[in-house]
Write a protein that holds these residues in place. Structure first.
Motif, PDB file in Angstrom:
ATOM      1  N   HIS A 264       0.841  -1.184   0.000  1.00  0.00           N
ATOM      2  CA  HIS A 264       0.000   0.000   0.000  1.00  0.00           C
ATOM      3  C   HIS A 264       0.885   1.246   0.000  1.00  0.00           C
ATOM      4  N   TYR A 265       0.269   2.346  -0.448  1.00  0.00           N
ATOM      5  CA  TYR A 265       0.953   3.630  -0.387  1.00  0.00           C
ATOM      6  C   TYR A 265      -0.079   4.713  -0.107  1.00  0.00           C
ATOM      7  N   LYS A 266       0.012   5.313   1.089  1.00  0.00           N
ATOM      8  CA  LYS A 266      -0.896   6.386   1.502  1.00  0.00           C
ATOM      9  C   LYS A 266      -2.355   6.030   1.239  1.00  0.00           C
ATOM     10  N   GLY A 267      -2.715   4.828   1.679  1.00  0.00           N
ATOM     11  CA  GLY A 267      -4.096   4.390   1.555  1.00  0.00           C
ATOM     12  C   GLY A 267      -4.461   3.794   0.217  1.00  0.00           C
ATOM     13  N   ILE A 268      -3.563   3.810  -0.726  1.00  0.00           N
ATOM     14  CA  ILE A 268      -3.824   3.236  -2.047  1.00  0.00           C
ATOM     15  C   ILE A 268      -3.302   1.801  -2.059  1.00  0.00           C
ATOM     16  N   ALA A 269      -4.161   0.852  -2.295  1.00  0.00           N
ATOM     17  CA  ALA A 269      -3.762  -0.556  -2.324  1.00  0.00           C
ATOM     18  C   ALA A 269      -2.917  -0.827  -3.565  1.00  0.00           C
ATOM     19  N   LEU A 270      -1.838  -1.561  -3.365  1.00  0.00           N
ATOM     20  CA  LEU A 270      -0.917  -1.895  -4.455  1.00  0.00           C
ATOM     21  C   LEU A 270      -0.955  -3.389  -4.718  1.00  0.00           C
ATOM     22  N   ARG A 271      -0.570  -3.787  -5.921  1.00  0.00           N
ATOM     23  CA  ARG A 271      -0.521  -5.200  -6.291  1.00  0.00           C
ATOM     24  C   ARG A 271       0.849  -5.535  -6.877  1.00  0.00           C
ATOM     25  N   ASN A 272       1.241  -6.800  -6.758  1.00  0.00           N
ATOM     26  CA  ASN A 272       2.558  -7.222  -7.251  1.00  0.00           C
ATOM     27  C   ASN A 272       2.463  -8.194  -8.429  1.00  0.00           C
ATOM     28  N   ASN A 273       1.326  -8.216  -9.094  1.00  0.00           N
ATOM     29  CA  ASN A 273       1.144  -9.149 -10.225  1.00  0.00           C
ATOM     30  C   ASN A 273       0.751  -8.419 -11.501  1.00  0.00           C
TER      31      ASN A 273
END
Length: 1016
Positions: A264-273
Motif C-alpha cells: 500500500h501507499y498512503k491508503g492506495i492498495a498496491l498489487r505485485n502481479n
C-alpha cells in the motif's frame, strides 16, 4: 337646422364611420396577418432553441464539435468542452505536474549543484550483534540469508550522520529516494544476493560460457585448462535508472521503485502481479522478487493527484509524446563468474573500451542494460551484441552529459541502446561488490572458502552431523577440491540439511566467516560515490583523520604457502632451481604467481624478478655425503631462513639470489648435478579479497609442514623454527580479540584447537611451541587500504606530516601497516604519534594544480621529529597527505618513509682541531667552542668545525661556504635517523637514513576514491 342639413350631416357621419370601419377591418386583417407571422416566427425560434439546447448538452458531454444556429438560422461549429480540456491538457494535463521542460531544467540545475551521479545522502543505518556497519548508510544482515541493507527509517533506532533515514541519489540529474526496496515496511531497503557457489557451475575463460551442471561431480569432471568450477566469486550490486512511459505498462510505482515491497501507499492498495516478475527481479537468478504498483487507468483523479503532486515519484509530462513519464529504478545484483571484475567505477577514463563487466583471459563478459525491458540478461558477450553494454560516461560521447559516477548504456560504438527507456538512456550506479564463500566443505588446503564440514565415519551418507576437516571421526580424508563438494564425503546440502548455513547454525570454518548464506561486513567492497562537490582542504583533513583512526576500508588477498623442491644448476654466479617432470624441464616455482613487496603482481612467463618474504631454503647433496658445507660456510642439510629472496630466470630455470650478497653461489662450481634444493615460501595468493582478512600464520619446521600439508595450505609461514621457546611474531597486525590455534604434534594424525595467548602491543603469539608442532594460528587482520602508485599532481594545498609508532589502530597503526607493511608497537602516553608542520616545500603549478618537482633539494622539509624512544624496537612511519585526482575521481595521496630507531655509539670530538667526520655518526664535542653539543653528521667531511661552520637558531651547524646544514642536534642515547625531508617518488623504493639504515620510501594512494572531482 333644416332636416336636409341634418340628413346631410348624418350621411357624412355614416360615410366616415363606414370608412373607419373599413380601415379598422383592414387594420384588424393586417394585425391578424402579423400575429400569424409572429406565431410562425415563434415556432421557428422555438425549433432553433430546441436544436441549440441539444447541441449545448452535447457540447458539455461529448467529444468533438457541435453546430449552433443563430436567430437568422445561420450554423456555427464549436469544439465541445471535452475537446477544449483535451487541448488544454496537451500543454499540461495538470498544472501542478511538471512538464518535461521543467523537469529537465531541474536536472540541469542539479548537475551544476553536484559533482556527478552518486549518493547525495548515505542514509542512516543500524548496528547490533547481527547487523554490522559497512559504511555510513550500509550495514550487513548476518542473520538473514544473502542480504545487505541500505538506509534506516529515523522512526526506528538508527545511527549515522545523514540528515535523512533513507538514501538519496542523483542519477543524470534526477533525484531518487531509495526506500522500501524488497521490504514490506519502510524500515530499510534489503538488497538480495544469489546463493553462494555450490560447485555445480563452470566458467570457461576462453569462451565466456557459464554451464550449469547436474551436480558437483559432473562439474568437476568437465574441467579443462580454461573451463573451471566456480568456487569463488564476487557479486556486483548496482542501481539501474531509466525513464519510462506510464502508459506502456499502465502501471505506476511509488518513488519509481519497481521493487517496492509494501502493498500500500498512503491508503492506495498496491498489487505485485501487474507486470512480469522479471521486471522486478534483482537478477537472472531471482525468481521471487515482485514489486508493488498500481494500474494507472484504475486510479481515481484524487489518487492520481497523490502521485502527480509529490515530486519524489519523479513523474513529468512530455507534450511531444503526449504521455506521462516516470523515472524508475531497480537494484540489480549480477552473479559473478569469478573474482576478477574488469571495471566497477564509472570514472572519467576516455579509453573507449572501458565497460562494466567481468574479464578473464581473452574473454570479457559485459553487464547488459535492462531498463524498461521485462527480459533479464545479466552478463553477455563483448562486443555488445544484444542490448548493448554499460560504459564509463566519457567513452560515450553522446551521453557524456550524465557526468561521472554512473555507467551509461550504449552500443559498442557508443550509440544509444533502443528499447531500454523512453529516451533510449539507461544508467548504472555502482553500490557494492560482495566476496562470496562457497557451500562446499572447508579445508585449509583444498577449499579455504568452504563453510560446511565432512561426513562422520559412523553415520550413513544422508544423515548425521558434519565434522571439521581435522576431526578424528572423519569418514574419508579429502585430498582434492573436488572431494570438498562430493556429497559422499562432504556434508554439502543433502537430505534437506543445509550444513554451513544460518538456519542450521553449523560451520566447518575456524574464522569469523561462518555461513555461506550470511554476508559479513568484511566481504563487502563499498562502491558508492559521494555526489557532492568537495572542498579539497576540508576533505583532506577529514579523510586523513579517518585514515589515522582506521575508518578507511580496504581489500587484500591471503597467501598460500607450499614447500617445493627440485634440482639445482650452478651457473657460478647464481643457483638455478628446477625440477624434471617426464624428462621435460619445468621451473621449481613454475606457473605460480610472484610478488612485489608482499603483493601479487602477475603470473610470470618470462620469469621477471620477484620478491617474497620470509623464506626457508635447504640444500642437500645425496651424491656426495662427504660434502658438508657450501663455499662461504653455508651448511648442507640445514634449513636457512632469509628475510627475502629474488627469483630471476627464463622459462626453464629459476635463479635464487641472496639479498645480502647479490647472489647465492653458495656451493662449489661443478656440483650442480647432485645438489637438491627445497624452498618454503608463499607460492600463490587467493583471488578472494576481504576488508577484514581471515588470516592464518603457520608455525612449523619445513619438514613437518611438508608432511602435514603436502599440497600446501592457506597462510604465511612465521620465520622462526619451533624449538620450545616462546614468542612468535605474527606476520600481520592482529585486529580482533582472539588468536585461535589449530595444531598437531604428530603430523596431522590428531589435532587440537584452542585459543592461545598473545601480546597485543608486541603483536606476538606468546606461547611456546616444540619442534614437532605444526600450528595454524588464525586471527582477524585488517587489510591494506592504500597501494603503491605513481606520484601525481595534488589538488589544493598540502597539510601537515603525520608520524606514528602506536600499536593501536585508532592511532595510525592500520595506516602504518598499509604504507610500510610494518606494525607499530609503541604503547605510551608520550609521543607515540604527532603532527609536524611543513617548513618548506617547492612545487610548480601546471593548469592551476599543485604538483611536486623531481629536482633534488626540492623535497618538502618538516619540523624535527619528537617521537619518543620506542619499546620492543617498534618501527614508525611518517607521511605527508595530499589530495590527487585520477580520471575525475579524488584519492588521498601519501608521500613518506619508514622510520627506524637506533641507539647511538657517540664518539668524542674536538671542534678546534681538524678532524674527520662520517655521515650518520653521532659526535659529542668535548673540547672547543662547540663543547657540549651532541650532533649527527649529515655528510662525510674533514676540517676544524668551529672555523668552517656556524650554529643557527635551530642548533644546527651550517657550512660557511656552502650554506648547507652539515650537522643536526640529536639525542645522545639514540635517534630515528630522520633527515626531516619527505621524499617525492613514484611507487616504492628505499633510501639510507642518517643512521645508515635502509628504509622504505613510498608514494601511496587510497585503494578507493573519496569523491568526484569537479570544476568550480
Amino acid at each position: 337646422m333644416t332636416i336636409e342639413s341634418q340628413l346631410a350631416q348624418l350621411q357624412q357621419a355614416a360615410t366616415e364611420q363606414t370608412e373607419a370601419s373599413v380601415q379598422l377591418a383592414n387594420n384588424i386583417t393586417e394585425g391578424l396577418q402579423e400575429i400569424d407571422q409572429v406565431k410562425q416566427d415563434i415556432a421557428q425560434t422555438y425549433q432553433t432553441v430546441n436544436q441549440n439546447n441539444q447541441a449545448l448538452n452535447d457540447w458539455q458531454t461529448q467529444s468533438g464539435s457541435v453546430n449552433l444556429k443563430d436567430l437568422n438560422g445561420n450554423s456555427h461549429t464549436l469544439p465541445t468542452l471535452k475537446s477544449l480540456i483535451a487541448d488544454a491538457q496537451s500543454v499540461n494535463p495538470h498544472p501542478h505536474v511538471m512538464t518535461k521542460a521543467q523537469f529537465d531544467a531541474l536536472r540541469d540545475m542539479r548537475k551544476q549543484q553536484y559533482a556527478g551521479s552518486g549518493f547525495v545522502e548515505w542514509g542512516r543505518h543500524y548496528i547490533s550483534n547481527n547487523e554490522k556497519l559497512v559504511n555510513e548508510g550500509m550495514n550487513t544482515l548476518e542473520v538473514l540469508s544473502n542480504m545487505i541493507a541500505l538506509g534506516r527509517n529515523t522512526n526506528t533506532l538508527s545511527f549515522g550522520d545523514s540528515r535523512v533515514g533513507m538514501p538519496e541519489v542523483i542519477v543524470d540529474g534526477a533525484l531518487l529516494r531509495i526506500e522500501c526496496v524488497n521490504q514490506v515496511n519502510n524500515v530499510r531497503s534489503n538488497i538480495l544476493f544469489p546463493p553462494a557457489p555450490n560447485g555445480t557451475k563452470t566458467y570457461d575463460s576462453a569462451s565466456g560460457t557459464v554451464t550449469q551442471h547436474s551436480n558437483a561431480e559432473a562439474a568437476f569432471a568437465a574441467e579443462t585448462d580454461t573451463n573451471k568450477v566456480i568456487t569463488s566469486r564476487k557479486d556486483l550490486a548496482f542501481l539501474e535508472s531509466w525513464h519510462e512511459k506510464i502508459a506502456d505498462k499502465d502501471v505506476v510505482y511509488p518513488l519509481g521503485n519497481v521493487q517496492y515491497g509494501a502493498n500500500h501507499y498512503k491508503g492506495i492498495a498496491l498489487r505485485n502481479n501487474l507486470v512480469t516478475q522479471g521486471y522486478s527481479a534483482f537478477g537472472e537468478w531471482d525468481t521471487g522478487t515482485k514489486g508493488h504498483g498500481i494500474k494507472w487507468s484504475s486510479l481515481t483523479e484524487a489518487q492520481k493527484a497523490t502521485f502527480l503532486g509529490e515530486p519524489e515519484h519523479n513523474i513529468y509530462y512530455d507534450p511531444k509524446a503526449k504521455a506521462y513519464i516516470q523515472v524508475r529504478y531497480r537494484v540489480r545484483v549480477v552473479e559473478g563468474v569469478g573474482d576478477n571484475w574488469y571495471r566497477v567505477q564509472a570514472d572519467g577514463v576516455t579509453v573507449i573500451n572501458q565497460f562494466l563487466g567481468y574479464s578473464s583471459g581473452n574473454q570479457t563478459s559485459v553487464v547488459k542494460p535492462q531498463g524498461a525491458s521485462t527480459e533479464l540478461l545479466d552478463l553477455g558477450a563483448h562486443p555488445a551484441g544484444n542490448r548493448g553494454m554499460y560504459k564509463t560516461p566519457f567513452t560515450v560521447l553522446s551521453n557524456s552529459e550524465a557526468g561521472l559516477g554512473a555507467f551509461v548504456a550504449c552500443q559498442y560504438d557508443g550509440s544509444p541502446v533502443s528499447g531500454v527507456s523512453s529516451n533510449n538512456k539507461c544508467y548504472a550506479l555502482p553500490i557494492a561488490l560482495v566476496q562470496r564463500l562457497n557451500q562446499g566443505a572447508y579445508h585449509p588446503s583444498y577449499n579455504p572458502l568452504g563453510t560446511t564440514g565432512f561426513s562422520h565415519s559412523d553415520l550413513p551418507d544422508s544423515q548425521g552431523h558434519a565434522v571439521t576437516w581435522n576431526s578424528a571421526a572423519l569418514k574419508q580424508k579429502p585430498v582434492s577440491t573436488r572431494q570438498c563438494f562430493d556429497s559422499n564425503i562432504a556434508r554439502i546440502p543433502a537430505g534437506g540439511i543445509d550444513w554451513g548455513s544460518i538456519s542450521v547454525a553449523y560451520s566447518g570454518r575456524p574464522d569469523q566467516y561462518k555461513y555461506h548464506d550470511a554476508i559479513y561486513a568484511g566481504q563487502v567492497e563499498d562502491l558508492r560515490l559521494n555526489a557532492k562537490k568537495l572542498h579539497t582542504e576540508k576533505v583532506r583533513e577529514s579523510k586523513l583523520s579517518d585514515a589515522i583512526a582506521a575508518k578507511f576500508r580496504g581489500k587484500e588477498r591471503v597467501p598460500f604457502t607450499k614447500l617445493k623442491s627440485g634440482a639445482c644448476y650452478d651457473s657460478a654466479v647464481t643457483i638455478y632451481i628446477y625440477s624434471k617432470i617426464n624428462s621435460a624441464v619445468s621451473s621449481l616455482v613454475g606457473r605460480d604467481v610472484y610478488y612485489q613487496s608482499g603483493a601479487i603482481v602477475s603470473k610470470y612467463s618470462n620469469l621477471a624478478s620477484f620478491k617474497a618474504a620470509p623464506v626457508a631454503i635447504k640444500f642437500t647433496d645425496p651424491g656426495n655425503t662427504n660434502l658438508t658445507t657450501f663455499s662461504g660456510g653455508t651448511p648442507l642439510n640445514q634449513w636457512i631462513i632469509i628475510d627475502n629472496f629474488s627469483v630471476q630466470g627464463n622459462s626453464s630455470f629459476i635463479a635464487l639470489t641472496n639479498p645480502n650478497t647479490g647472489n647465492m653461489n653458495w656451493f662449489n662450481t661443478g656440483r650442480a648435478s647432485t645438489i637438491q634444493a627445497e624452498l618454503l615460501f608463499p607460492t600463490d595468493q587467493s583471488n578472494a579479497e576481504f576488508d577484514i582478512l581471515p588470516w592464518t600464520d603457520i608455525v612449523a619446521t619445513p619438514d613437518n609442514f611438508k608432511s602435514t600439508f603436502p599440497d600446501g595450505v592457506q597462510g604465511q609461514w612465521i620465520p622462526k623454527l619451533p624449538d620450545g621457546t616462546a614468542g612468535y611474531p605474527l606476520n600481520r597486525k592482529l585486529s580482533g580479540d582472539t588468536l585461535s590455534a589449530t595444531f598437531t604434534i604428530d603430523q596431522g594424525q590428531t589435532w587440537v584447537k584452542n585459543n592461545v595467548q598473545f601480546d597485543p602491543v608486541k603483536n606476538i603469539n606468546s606461547v611456546s611451541w616444540n619442534a614437532n608442532t605444526v600450528a595454524l594460528l588464525q586471527y582477524e587482520s585488517d587489510s591494506v587500504f592504500t597501494h603503491a602508485a605513481t606520484n601525481s599532481a595534488t589538488c589544493g594545498d598540502i597539510g601537515r606530516v603525520y608520524a606514528t609508532q602506536a600499536y593501536l589502530n585508532q592511532y595510525g597503526n592500520r595506516l602504518q601497516s598499509s604504507l610500510t607493511g610494518q606494525v607499530g608497537k609503541r604503547n605510551s602516553s608520550a609521543y607515540f604519534q604527532e603532527y609536524l608542520n611543513v617548513s618548506k616545500h617547492a612545487y610548480y603549478s601546471p593548469n592551476q594544480t599543485l604538483g611536486w618537482t623531481s629536482r633534488a633539494g626540492d623535497e618538502p622539509i618538516h619540523e624535527p621529529l619528537n617521537l619518543d624512544v620506542p619499546n620492543d624496537n617498534s618501527p614508525a612511519v611518517k607521511a605527508l597527505s595530499t589530495i590527487t585526482e585520477k580520471n575525475g575521481l579524488f584519492y588521498l595521496q601519501f608521500h613518506g618513509s619508514e622510520l627506524q630507531y637506533q641507539n647511538h655509539d657517540v664518539q668524542l670530538a674536538n671542534s678546534s682541531i681538524s678532524q674527520s667526520y662520517t655521515k650518520g655518526k653521532v659526535y659529542r664535542f668535548s673540547v672547543g667552542e662547540f663543547k657540549g653539543l651532541v650532533l649527527q653528521a649529515l655528510t662525510t667531511l674533514t676540517g676544524i668545525m668551529q672555523e668552517v661552520t656556524y650554529i643557527n637558531e635551530g642548533g644546527e651547524l651550517v657550512g660557511l661556504v656552502s650554506g648547507n646544514v652539515v650537522f643536526k642536534p640529536v639525542n645522545a642515547k639514540g635517534s630515528w635517523g630522520d633527515d626531516q625531508t619527505i621524499p617525492i617518488i613514484s611507487g616504492e623504493n628505499t633510501k639510507t637514513d642518517l643512521n645508515g639504515n635502509t628504509v622504505k620510501v613510498f608514494c601511496h594512494h587510497t585503494l578507493f576514491p573519496i569523491g568526484i572531482a569537479h570544476n568550480g
